[in-house]
Write an enzyme that holds these catalytic residues in place. Structure first.
Site, short mmCIF file in Angstrom:
data_model
loop_
_atom_site.label_atom_id
_atom_site.label_comp_id
_atom_site.label_asym_id
_atom_site.label_seq_id
_atom_site.Cartn_x
_atom_site.Cartn_y
_atom_site.Cartn_z
N ARG A 76 0.83 -1.20 0.00
CA ARG A 76 0.00 0.00 0.00
C ARG A 76 0.86 1.25 0.00
O ARG A 76 1.91 1.29 0.62
CB ARG A 76 -0.90 0.04 1.25
CG ARG A 76 -1.78 -1.17 1.44
CD ARG A 76 -2.96 -1.24 0.53
NE ARG A 76 -3.77 -0.05 0.48
CZ ARG A 76 -4.98 -0.02 -0.10
NH1 ARG A 76 -5.51 -1.11 -0.63
NH2 ARG A 76 -5.66 1.10 -0.14
N VAL A 77 0.35 2.26 -0.69
CA VAL A 77 1.05 3.55 -0.68
C VAL A 77 0.23 4.59 0.08
O VAL A 77 0.60 5.74 0.15
CB VAL A 77 1.33 4.05 -2.12
CG1 VAL A 77 2.34 3.15 -2.81
CG2 VAL A 77 0.05 4.14 -2.95
N ASP A 78 -0.91 4.16 0.66
CA ASP A 78 -1.72 5.09 1.45
C ASP A 78 -1.59 4.76 2.93
O ASP A 78 -0.73 3.99 3.32
CB ASP A 78 -3.19 5.05 0.98
CG ASP A 78 -3.73 3.61 0.99
OD1 ASP A 78 -3.03 2.70 1.47
OD2 ASP A 78 -4.86 3.43 0.50
N ASP A 79 -2.45 5.33 3.76
CA ASP A 79 -2.35 5.10 5.20
C ASP A 79 -3.09 3.85 5.63
O ASP A 79 -3.86 3.85 6.60
CB ASP A 79 -2.86 6.33 5.97
CG ASP A 79 -1.94 7.51 5.77
OD1 ASP A 79 -0.71 7.29 5.66
OD2 ASP A 79 -2.44 8.64 5.69
#
Ligand code: WT7
Length: 690
Positions: free
Chosen positions: A558-561
């Site tokens: 994942r590149v998000d939170d």
């Protein structure tokens, strides 16, 4: 565009019947890189598979993207439709700049997914085939249902639900462990056009209440208790407090249908609210074993499944009937090379999307025999999985990398003492599988004989998006290989510009596919902003990805939170909000760190209220706050005391720095001069091992 990437692969030999590079590796010869490690399916496997060569794949893939309407209509025609879909087959607006995002497949068609899973297979002569083998937590406790028997059970429950007022379009919340009653309840809802929302039975009362308040079900279905490993979990007590909280928020549930799971707990011991609580076994047997099907629009809702995002509030991912049916059935068939003689076992829980698409709907639509396992994979010992594989002659085994890694640590002897000769295809899902776990799974579990389908997909996508077709391609350990039919992945840079060839960036998808989710329940705006606004024109997955010189896709996380713990998706904001609900916590910031077994672990920086001293008890009670608000699976692995958090002058927490401290990469902290107070970094480092 993607076509060009895969076409460049077509020169590869197919079905070569050898494991060239892998052999080199076993012999200790070094590989240039992971990318060069090709693992071929055997010639025999390829010859008998649905898609037997790169050439065949290309032919089908080409048609699927050049003529999606024709490609998917042909597959849809294998199912029963009360009324056929309109000429148009599908329509979409995938571009936020052109207005509202809208996806429709098989519009105008009327069908029923329960009918297609059960009645259709029975009519074609499979009524006496086993639909479900159920294996209890305790070895020796098991039962099974044929397709005929399963239909009868589904119909009885469907009749009951109708009787208590559940109508087409009404929501039903299901909070059950892996009992047969869980798929039965899902199918019963689908039969009468009700919208099920399964809540994973590891979620806390508060999380359950939050979901009940959001979707306002007519009925809640649960059981009194369940054994998992050597523990007993009192599910009905959890439901009781969730229903209390819902009622306080104005959502009163009239019926709580409760299965008596007598292997875990006796009826008399269960707390009971007369009038509301009903024992399943007391009422259901009185109902007829047939029940008319409610025909629903292809775009009618099938289910809601809540999942985590980068804000605190879970998102109600909504899937509709027709496209989801066609997509889960076809992905199951091709990615596992399913044949009617297979015995299939997926270790996922029906509380997650994997259990919806690949325990329940995908396999049953194919008329498959499915193993449903109630227990924990290391109970009574770490050989349990292979014991089950041998007991039922499982031929397709689908699991998560976290389980592979945890069993790998226990040693090969726990695997090799079982035969496993029934195994034919292995599958992996939930997070990237690291090449060393891949090789262990391949060599030790599959005896270097079974291709591994490393399936990349998401709750939102409904079914597999990037996945090996086991007979078609040589695999690369750790790569999900190529897109499924009809899926057009693109990799974009930060500006949303598509990058070609060998590259890394953000993984997006161009154009819709039948299994795509249609909205977030009650919040279409959030659907559009979360998934379609970051890179206009595309669906943004939230994952990072690279494509190698041969066109293979490698997912990087994942590149998000969002943190991925043992394949469970957890929003950092959810954990933070649970922590700050603790009266002694002033502020919290949560990041993911690499974890040997779980993939990622949860690492929480906590600032206490002025004057409160650090203590181990406080640490425990902070972890408890998260367990109570979300569930045990979201418990932080580490609480790091933080006198202050690194913030920019505008007050934004710099997570980049926290991630480096959490992973102890202290020499890579980067520029800290833009912090409002750079000294907090030294304070944090000093407290790292307290
Ligand atoms: C996220 C979706 C889809 C069922 C289970 C999880 C990660 C999933 C893979 C894979 C690398 C994977 C991604 C994705 N993920 N499968 N084979 N390789 N990463 O569903 O809870 O919706 O989570 O799981 O990060 O975005 P989910």
């Amino acid at each position: 565009n993607h076509l060009r990437h895969v076409e460049s692969m077509a020169h590869l030999p197919s079905g070569a019947g050898r494991i060239t590079r892998l052999n080199a590796l076993i012999l200790g010869e070094a590989l240039a890189s992971e990318e060069d490690d090709l693992v071929f399916p055997s010639e025999d496997f390829s010859r008998h598979s649905h898609v037997s060569s790169p050439h065949k794949y290309l032919e089908m893939y080409r048609r699927s993207v050049q003529d999606p309407a024709g490609f998917w209509s042909d597959i849809a025609s294998e199912f029963y439709w009360r009324e056929k879909w309109s000429q148009q087959v599908y329509s979409e607006n995938f571009d936020i700049r052109k207005g509202k995002i809208k996806i429709e497949w098989f519009k105008g068609g009327m069908t029923n997914i329960c009918y297609n899973c059960l009645d259709r297979n029975i009519e074609s002569g499979n009524g006496d085939k086993i639909a479900i083998y159920w294996e209890g937590n305790e070895p020796g406790l098991d039962t099974s249902l044929t397709y005929n028997q399963l239909l009868a059970r589904v119909c009885q429950l469907a009749n009951y639900l109708k009787d208590v007022g559940v109508r087409k379009g009404d929501a039903v919340v299901i909070y059950l462990p892996m009992l047969m009653e869980l798929p039965i309840a899902m199918l019963a809802c689908a039969r009468i056009g009700a919208v099920h929302s399964v809540v994973f039975a590891g979620f806390s009362a508060e999380s359950l209440a939050q979901r009940i308040i959001d979707c306002r079900p007519k009925v809640v279905i649960t059981c009194n208790a369940v054994r998992r490993g050597s523990k007993i979990i009192y599910l009905k007590d959890i439901v009781d407090s969730a229903l209390l909280e819902s009622a306080e928020n104005g959502i009163v549930i009239d019926v709580c249908l409760t299965w008596e799971n007598d292997s875990a707990m006796k009826k008399e011991m269960t707390k009971w609210m007369k009038g509301r609580d009903i024992w399943w076994q007391d009422v259901i047997l009185k109902y007829p074993v047939t029940c008319d099907v409610e025909w629903v629009d292809a775009e009618g809702p099938l289910f809601l499944l809540y999942t985590s995002g980068s804000t605190g509030k879970p998102k109600g991912v909504m899937h509709t009937t027709g496209g989801y049916m066609v997509y889960t059935a076809s992905t199951f068939k091709y990615a596992f090379d399913y044949k009617s003689t297979d015995i299939y076992w997926c270790t996922a829980d029906c509380g997650w999307i994997t259990g919806h698409s690949y325990v329940t709907y995908g396999p049953l639509l194919n008329g498959a025999t499915v193993v449903v396992f109630e227990g924990a994979p290391s109970y009574p010992d770490v050989g349990r999985c292979w014991d089950i594989v041998d007991k039922y002659k499982v031929s397709i085994f689908y699991t998560a990398p976290t389980l592979v890694r945890s069993l790998m640590r226990e040693g090969d002897e726990h695997v090799s003492r079982y035969s496993r000769k029934s195994l034919r295809v292995l599958g992996s899902v939930g997070e990237p599988i690291n090449p060393s776990a891949w090789r262990w799974f391949f060599n030790v579990v599959g005896d270097a004989r079974c291709p591994i389908s490393d399936t990349w997909w998401q709750t939102e996508t409904g079914g597999f998006m990037i996945t090996p077709l086991p007979g078609a391609w040589p695999q690369k350990p750790g790569s999900a290989t190529f897109p499924f039919f009809g899926v057009q992945p693109v990799i974009v840079d930060e500006k949303g510009v598509e990058i070609e060839g060998e590259c890394s960036g953000y993984l997006c998808v161009k154009g819709s596919w039948p299994g795509a989710f249609r909205t977030l329940y009650g919040d279409h705006r959030r659907y559009e902003t979360t998934y379609f606004s970051a890179f206009p024109g595309y669906y943004f997955s939230g994952d990072g990805c690279s494509r190698d010189k041969d066109g293979y896709y490698w997912l990087t996380g994942r590149v998000d939170d969002v943190i991925n713990v043992s394949g469970h998706r957890i929003g950092t904001a959810e954990v933070e909000s649970a922590l700050v609900s603790h009266p002694q916590c002033a502020e919290a910031a949560v990041v993911g760190v690499e974890h040997e077994v779980k993939g990622q672990g949860i690492y929480a920086f906590v600032t206490l209220v002025e004057g409160v001293p650090y203590s181990d008890d406080l640490r425990k009670s902070l972890v408890m706050a998260v367990r109570n608000q979300i569930g045990a699976f979201a418990a932080p692995d580490k609480i790091h005391w933080a006198p202050g958090l690194p913030k920019t002058r505008s007050g934004k927490i710099m997570r980049r720095i926290l991630r480096k401290i959490a992973s102890r990469q202290l020499d890579e902290l980067g520029d800290t001069s833009t912090l409002a107070d750079p000294t907090v970094v030294d304070q944090l480092i000093a407290l790292a091992d307290c």
